[in-house]
Motif scaffolding. Structure first.
Motif, PDB file in Angstrom:
ATOM      1  N   ASP A 660       0.869  -1.176   0.000  1.00 18.66           N
ATOM      2  CA  ASP A 660       0.000   0.000   0.000  1.00 18.66           C
ATOM      3  C   ASP A 660       0.908   1.229   0.000  1.00 18.66           C
ATOM      4  O   ASP A 660       1.685   1.429   0.936  1.00 18.66           O
ATOM      5  CB  ASP A 660      -0.893  -0.016   1.238  1.00 18.66           C
ATOM      6  CG  ASP A 660      -1.759   1.229   1.362  1.00 18.66           C
ATOM      7  OD1 ASP A 660      -1.714   2.089   0.469  1.00 18.66           O
ATOM      8  OD2 ASP A 660      -2.492   1.321   2.371  1.00 18.66           O
ATOM      9  N   PRO A 661       0.847   2.090  -1.011  1.00 13.75           N
ATOM     10  CA  PRO A 661       1.731   3.267  -1.050  1.00 13.75           C
ATOM     11  C   PRO A 661       1.591   4.174   0.158  1.00 13.75           C
ATOM     12  O   PRO A 661       2.531   4.911   0.491  1.00 13.75           O
ATOM     13  CB  PRO A 661       1.296   3.979  -2.331  1.00 13.75           C
ATOM     14  CG  PRO A 661       0.745   2.902  -3.195  1.00 13.75           C
ATOM     15  CD  PRO A 661       0.047   1.966  -2.254  1.00 13.75           C
ATOM     16  N   ILE A 690       0.234   3.884   9.106  1.00 16.25           N
ATOM     17  CA  ILE A 690      -0.603   2.972   8.332  1.00 16.25           C
ATOM     18  C   ILE A 690       0.180   1.689   8.045  1.00 16.25           C
ATOM     19  O   ILE A 690       1.344   1.738   7.642  1.00 16.25           O
ATOM     20  CB  ILE A 690      -1.066   3.631   7.018  1.00 16.25           C
ATOM     21  CG1 ILE A 690      -1.954   4.841   7.320  1.00 16.25           C
ATOM     22  CG2 ILE A 690      -1.811   2.636   6.138  1.00 16.25           C
ATOM     23  CD1 ILE A 690      -2.359   5.632   6.099  1.00 16.25           C
ATOM     24  N   GLN A 691      -0.468   0.553   8.257  1.00 16.19           N
ATOM     25  CA  GLN A 691       0.176  -0.734   8.063  1.00 16.19           C
ATOM     26  C   GLN A 691      -0.140  -1.305   6.677  1.00 16.19           C
ATOM     27  O   GLN A 691      -1.154  -0.982   6.060  1.00 16.19           O
ATOM     28  CB  GLN A 691      -0.309  -1.726   9.133  1.00 16.19           C
ATOM     29  CG  GLN A 691      -0.015  -1.279  10.546  1.00 16.19           C
ATOM     30  CD  GLN A 691       1.469  -1.116  10.797  1.00 16.19           C
ATOM     31  OE1 GLN A 691       2.246  -2.033  10.534  1.00 16.19           O
ATOM     32  NE2 GLN A 691       1.867   0.041  11.318  1.00 16.19           N
ATOM     33  N   GLN A 697      -3.850  -9.086   2.175  1.00 13.99           N
ATOM     34  CA  GLN A 697      -5.216  -9.039   1.672  1.00 13.99           C
ATOM     35  C   GLN A 697      -5.826  -7.672   1.940  1.00 13.99           C
ATOM     36  O   GLN A 697      -5.890  -7.220   3.087  1.00 13.99           O
ATOM     37  CB  GLN A 697      -6.077 -10.119   2.318  1.00 13.99           C
ATOM     38  CG  GLN A 697      -5.677 -11.533   1.918  1.00 13.99           C
ATOM     39  CD  GLN A 697      -6.573 -12.564   2.551  1.00 13.99           C
ATOM     40  OE1 GLN A 697      -6.857 -12.524   3.740  1.00 13.99           O
ATOM     41  NE2 GLN A 697      -7.033 -13.518   1.753  1.00 13.99           N
ATOM     42  N   ALA A 698      -6.274  -7.027   0.869  1.00 13.86           N
ATOM     43  CA  ALA A 698      -6.927  -5.726   0.964  1.00 13.86           C
ATOM     44  C   ALA A 698      -8.394  -5.869   0.585  1.00 13.86           C
ATOM     45  O   ALA A 698      -8.800  -6.826  -0.075  1.00 13.86           O
ATOM     46  CB  ALA A 698      -6.245  -4.718   0.035  1.00 13.86           C
ATOM     47  N   ASN A 699      -9.192  -4.897   1.004  1.00 16.45           N
ATOM     48  CA  ASN A 699     -10.602  -4.906   0.621  1.00 16.45           C
ATOM     49  C   ASN A 699     -10.750  -4.535  -0.850  1.00 16.45           C
ATOM     50  O   ASN A 699     -10.007  -3.708  -1.380  1.00 16.45           O
ATOM     51  CB  ASN A 699     -11.395  -3.926   1.485  1.00 16.45           C
ATOM     52  CG  ASN A 699     -11.615  -4.439   2.895  1.00 16.45           C
ATOM     53  OD1 ASN A 699     -10.984  -5.417   3.301  1.00 16.45           O
ATOM     54  ND2 ASN A 699     -12.489  -3.801   3.641  1.00 16.45           N
ATOM     55  N   SER A 782      -7.943   3.197  10.784  1.00 18.08           N
ATOM     56  CA  SER A 782      -6.522   2.879  10.671  1.00 18.08           C
ATOM     57  C   SER A 782      -5.855   3.510   9.462  1.00 18.08           C
ATOM     58  O   SER A 782      -4.635   3.585   9.401  1.00 18.08           O
ATOM     59  CB  SER A 782      -6.337   1.354  10.596  1.00 18.08           C
ATOM     60  OG  SER A 782      -6.865   0.864   9.377  1.00 18.08           O
ATOM     61  N   GLY A 783      -6.652   3.940   8.478  1.00 15.81           N
ATOM     62  CA  GLY A 783      -6.090   4.496   7.269  1.00 15.81           C
ATOM     63  C   GLY A 783      -5.646   3.454   6.256  1.00 15.81           C
ATOM     64  O   GLY A 783      -5.202   3.792   5.161  1.00 15.81           O
ATOM     65  N   GLY A 784      -5.761   2.165   6.619  1.00 11.87           N
ATOM     66  CA  GLY A 784      -5.318   1.111   5.731  1.00 11.87           C
ATOM     67  C   GLY A 784      -6.360   0.757   4.686  1.00 11.87           C
ATOM     68  O   GLY A 784      -7.452   1.342   4.618  1.00 11.87           O
ATOM     69  N   LEU A 785      -6.018  -0.219   3.859  1.00 11.45           N
ATOM     70  CA  LEU A 785      -6.934  -0.684   2.815  1.00 11.45           C
ATOM     71  C   LEU A 785      -7.663  -1.955   3.214  1.00 11.45           C
ATOM     72  O   LEU A 785      -8.413  -2.513   2.414  1.00 11.45           O
ATOM     73  CB  LEU A 785      -6.162  -0.928   1.513  1.00 11.45           C
ATOM     74  CG  LEU A 785      -5.649   0.338   0.811  1.00 11.45           C
ATOM     75  CD1 LEU A 785      -4.756  -0.034  -0.360  1.00 11.45           C
ATOM     76  CD2 LEU A 785      -6.810   1.206   0.349  1.00 11.45           C
TER      77      LEU A 785
END
Length: 985
Positions: A660-661, A690-691, A697-699, A782-785
């Motif tokens: 994730d950039p 952000i992790q 696995q992303a959404n 979390s800011g993650g995907l």
């Protein structure tokens, strides 16, 4: 003496594969796959690979997918080696362009599909009664339907069977696990003086699981890009977002404005959250061989009412159960609310929650003052004025609940009946109809219910929740493994179910034969076939409230919405085969083939979307001299969108993404990147913390599209057949194939979606206002995907007609048989070289490009199946003696490496995991005649006990990259022993 491979082009009975010509030459009554015309002299213009029943026996397989997987040019699809991603069915993927782009037939007819995509589940094929399997590439669209873009796989059953055939078999790995059992009984006979024949086959098959923890190379998860211990960030102890890290000097939550709120893991020893991030090793609970159990019945009968009328019928019933077992459920980054007087909440973590920065990066403002925090810790309940709560995202594995188990039970029945006979001496008719239904029932257990987890985090004491749910039990989410008691675990989970039903009704009328007239330059008459067909497909998905609620089942990968759809198609078609020149110098046989099919589709949807398609083929064979011929064909194919592609609502599930950039420190110093991350929903306090997507696995938010149109394809093959008279018993074929799919129904790959927004590393010029960037939605906590699908859209990719797929390659087959004195020698080789296989998700996008995936592996190169090497081959050598024969199969897989584009996106490149050397497997089989009617077959698969290559568990898609390897392509089970007894009367 046991049968051996006969002369070239004769059908082998020792497990060889041969061409359609062999089937035609051996028995003029066989209708060769790829044509509707009966002609004893027919040699198809399209190459057909035939796998005999003996090959299936020597392979010692329970299911058809394992047999097809060994054919060079077939890319492994969902099957017995797929665990996380297996929906209880097995499929075949011809040429690596997707299992939805071929047709699976039984005796030349369609059977009821399984699932919303309209694919036939290979688990339901009655292997005991299969005489041969024909695999045809190209030129099948006019014969079997417009959607046979990459070809057809036709399972041909034994006709006119008379007698009793009992097959008993079992296998076991050298490590003592993965046992399989198979028992099939077939009884058939003629009656009424041979006017009729009936056969009944019943079978039972079972396979035990092989756990990844039982193999040394897969017991511990390895990260593909670092080589370090890998796994999931959803682990034990719990992880929380919006938490200020502990200052090393003061031992208290940091008050430095430059320090972002973190995504930190709880240290149960100190009671504070720190950057521990011990990944959860999910490998041991996953499996390499899915448990499988099947009961099946197959019956067919025919009766000659008169010389011009035969009635026939067949029926299929199968009930199979497939279990997938994956690591424990939990709460996977879902937003939760915690009261600060929670009895299980450690004081140190409470202080971190209170100190969370709610100001800007240049000013520090705690969420609660120390006094407010201390008062909240002793509050008596929600009515107390000192009562306070905090919002965070929780990630915690619940190993106390055991593994997640999905039991898929598929029940299918399919029957067909018809009449056929002769109109004249050279023209026949065939009228038939059929109906079939399939039900796939998924029962889930071991999953945490997110709503109940949220209830348990609001508690004033250890016995009662603040929730109105009377059964709620407060849960200790802040302790080590084992801190969740059996009573707490029982409250957190419940069984859930989803049911998918499909049906196929069909009717067909066919007239075929020859017109009784030959061209002046030929001796054989012109053959023809004309017909019409009607098919009605329906499919539905129904789930209970738990399965259809986004994010409710922890780790289920997304909701299962209700779906209901269908379409029907009316078709007319015709084929022509015309011998142009025969028995002339340099023209032993010059034959032209042609065909066309018109299809009218109607979709059961508002407005009744419809589309008409026209497909055609043209080809021919030219036998210049006896023993040498060239052949070729060209066809225009189409594929209408299936029910899943049309009717599935937009929902959020999972895809694979390793990088994730916005993760890590880059957005802190990269202003443009930071702006994009914030615009996509990342909270300002998450920047720098952000992790990467947990477990790679992303959404992914995607769905169907009722505006889809059929995709079109041009396919062509050209080749030669060489059967020299100076080398009796030798036959060689070589065929080049080329398939191009335009307007492909598809969606962008994860790498395409990320690149369209962020560009290439170091991501210096992303545009927050671009449509590509605005389509991505981040976890608001979390800011993650990744995270709760009810709040995190993740990547966005709906179905469209913007894709383009292209593949081409070369198939070579070689056959040789000879009596060498002390034994009969038989050699059978199948070889495939794939030059290219590319996919462009959006040909209209300026950032779109044709991604090459032959010889490579990555997340983006798993869009249809597992690894597709450039070169694959299988060579079987058989020696036949008076009472036994021995056969050695050599399977070769060419070297592959990490996709270069994927390597650019990774920093650093994952070194030794970046390439896989070529692999060679050897399987040894001995077949012994004990007495006249009893044979014993002993097989050793992977004779050298070769271990699979290690690439870690994040190099590709979860379905095919599992247990640190690719178990659908490479043998993860190790050496296996199999024994079979065949009793025939």
């Amino acid at each position: 003496m046991l049968a051996m491979p006969a002369a070239a082009y004769a059908q082998s009975t020792t497990g060889s594969t041969t061409t359609a010509a062999a089937a035609a030459d051996e028995d003029a009554a066989i209708v060769v796959t790829g044509s509707l015309i009966r002609n004893p002299n027919l040699v198809s213009a399209a190459p057909v690979i035939v796998t005999t029943a003996e090959t299936i026996q020597l392979r010692a397989s329970n299911v058809a997918e394992e047999v097809l997987r060994d054919i060079p040019g077939v890319v492994p699809s969902i099957g017995s080696a797929v665990n996380n991603g297996n929906g209880g069915a097995s499929y075949v993927d011809l040429r690596g362009i997707g299992s939805i782009r071929n047709i699976v037939l039984l005796d030349g007819n369609r059977i009821a599909p399984s699932g919303l995509a309209g694919r036939v589940d290979l688990n339901n094929i009655p292997l005991a009664l299969v005489e041969r399997v024909d695999s045809l590439t190209g030129a099948a669209v006019t014969t079997y339907g417009a959607d046979a873009i990459s070809g057809v796989v036709n399972f041909v059953t034994k006709q006119d069977f008379s007698g009793i055939d009992l097959q008993l078999g079992t296998s076991l790995t050298e490590q003592g696990d993965g046992q399989t059992v198979r028992a099939d009984l077939t009884i058939g006979g003629n009656f009424d003086g041979g006017r009729g024949n009936a056969v009944l086959s019943v079978g039972y098959q079972k396979a035990d699981p092989v756990y990844q923890g039982a193999r040394e190379f897969s017991a511990n998860n390895v990260d593909s890009f670092t080589g370090a211990a890998g796994g999931s960030g959803t682990a034990i102890p719990s992880r929380f977002t919006g938490v200020r890290p502990i200052d090393a000097t003061t031992g208290l939550p940091s008050t430095n404005p430059a320090v972002a709120n973190g995504n930190l893991q709880l240290d149960p020893t100190t009671g504070t959250a720190r950057a521990l991030f011990a990944p959860f090793n999910f490998n041991p609970a996953n499996i390499f061989q899915t448990p499988f159990e099947r009961f099946n019945m197959y019956a067919q009968a025919k009766y000659d009412v008169s010389d011009h009328l035969e009635v026939y019928a067949r029926g299929l019933f199968s009930k199979n159960t497939v279990n997938t077992v994956i690591a424990a459920s939990g709460v996977f980054g879902s937003p939760v609310t915690i009261n600060l007087n929670n009895p299980y909440l450690p004081a140190g973590l409470r202080n971190q929650f209170c100190a969370a920065n709610v100001g800007s990066t240049t000013a520090y403002q705690a969420r609660f003052t120390p006094a407010q925090c201390a008062a909240a810790a002793t509050a008596t309940g929600p009515t107390d004025p000192n009562y306070r709560t905090v919002e965070t995202a929780l990630a915690r594995r619940t190993t106390e609940l055991g593994p997640r188990i999905s039991e898929y039970t598929t029940t299918i029945f399919d029957y067909r009946a018809g009449v056929r006979g002769a109109i004249t001496d050279s023209i026949d008719y065939d009228l038939s109809g059929g109906y079939g239904e399939s039900e796939n029932r998924q029962a889930l257990q071991g999953y945490v219910l997110t709503s109940k987890a949220r209830n348990t985090l609001l508690a004033n004491n250890t016995t009662n929740c603040i929730s109105s749910d009377p059964g709620c039990v407060p849960v200790n989410w802040f302790g080590p493994a084992g801190s969740i008691s059996p009573a707490q675990a029982a409250y957190l989970t419940a069984e859930s179910s989803t049911v998918i039903k499909t049906s196929l009704a069909q009717a067909r009328a066919l007239i075929s034969g020859d017109i009784g007239i030959a061209l002046p330059s030929a001796t054989d008459a012109i053959g023809f076939a004309i017909g019409g067909e009607y098919r009605k497909y329906t499919a539905s998905q129904r789930a209970d409230s738990l399965a259809k609620t986004p994010g409710e089942l922890g780790g289920a990968g997304g909701a299962a919405p209700d779906i209901n759809g269908g379409y029907d198609v009316k078709e007319v078609y015709g084929e022509l085969i015309a011998p142009l020149v025969q028995d002339k110098p340099f023209f032993e046989n010059l034959t032209l083939e042609a065909g066309a099919r018109y299809s009218d589709y109607k979709v059961d949807a508002p407005g009744n979307p419809s589309y008409d398609t026209f497909t055609w083929k043209a080809g021919g064979t030219w036998e210049m001299v006896q023993g040498f011929k060239v052949r070729g064909n060209y066809s225009r194919a189409v594929r209408a969108p299936n029910i899943g592609e049309l009717f599935t609502p937009v929902t959020t599930g999972l895809t694979n993404l390793s990088v994730d950039p916005c993760a890590g420190a880059n957005p802190v110093t990269n202003t443009a990147l930071r702006t994009v991350c914030l615009a996509q929903g990342a909270p300002a306090t998450s920047i720098g913390g952000i992790q990467q997507p947990t477990a790679g696995q992303a959404n992914l938010t995607t769905g169907g599209n009722l505006n889809l149109q059929p995709e079109t394809a041009n396919t062509w093959t050209v080749g030669a057949v060489f059967q020299p008279s100076f080398a009796p018993g030798l036959a060689i074929t070589a065929d080049y194939y080329n398939i191009t799919v335009k307007d492909a129904v598809s969606s962008p790959l994860p790498g395409d979606i990320v690149a369209a927004c962020f560009g290439a590393p170091p991501y210096t010029s992303p545009n927050a206002n671009s449509a590509a960037c605005q389509a991505i939605g981040r976890n608001p906590a979390s800011g993650g995907l990744d995270g709760d699908p009810s709040t995190t859209r993740g990547l966005f990719a709906v179905q469209s007609n913007l894709g383009r797929i292209q593949t081409d390659g070369l198939d070579v087959t070689a056959f040789y048989s000879r009596d060498i004195g002390f034994a009969k020698l038989g050699l059978t080789g199948n070889f495939n070289y794939t030059f290219s296989s590319t996919f462009n998700a959006d040909v209209t996008s300026p950032t779109g490009f044709a991604r090459e995936c032959v010889g490579y592996y990555s997340v983006n190169c798993s869009f249809t199946g597992s690894i597709q090497p450039k070169w694959q081959s299988s060579l079987r050598t058989t020696l036949g003696f008076n009472t036994f024969d021995v056969s050695l199969l050599w399977r070769h897989i060419d070297k592959v490496q990490q996709e270069p584009l994927d390597a650019v996106e990774q920093d650093p490149l994952f070194g030794s995991f970046g390439r896989i050397p070529s692999y060679n497997y050897f399987d040894l089989t001995g077949r012994f005649t004990i007495v006249e009617n009893i044979a014993l077959i002993l097989t050793v698969t992977n004779l050298g006990d070769k271990k699979p290559p290690l690439v870690g568990s994040s190099a590709g898609s979860t379905s095919f990259n599992s247990g640190n390897t690719y178990p659908s392509t490479y043998d993860a089970l190790g050496r296996r022993y199999a024994a079979q007894i065949n009793v025939r009367f």
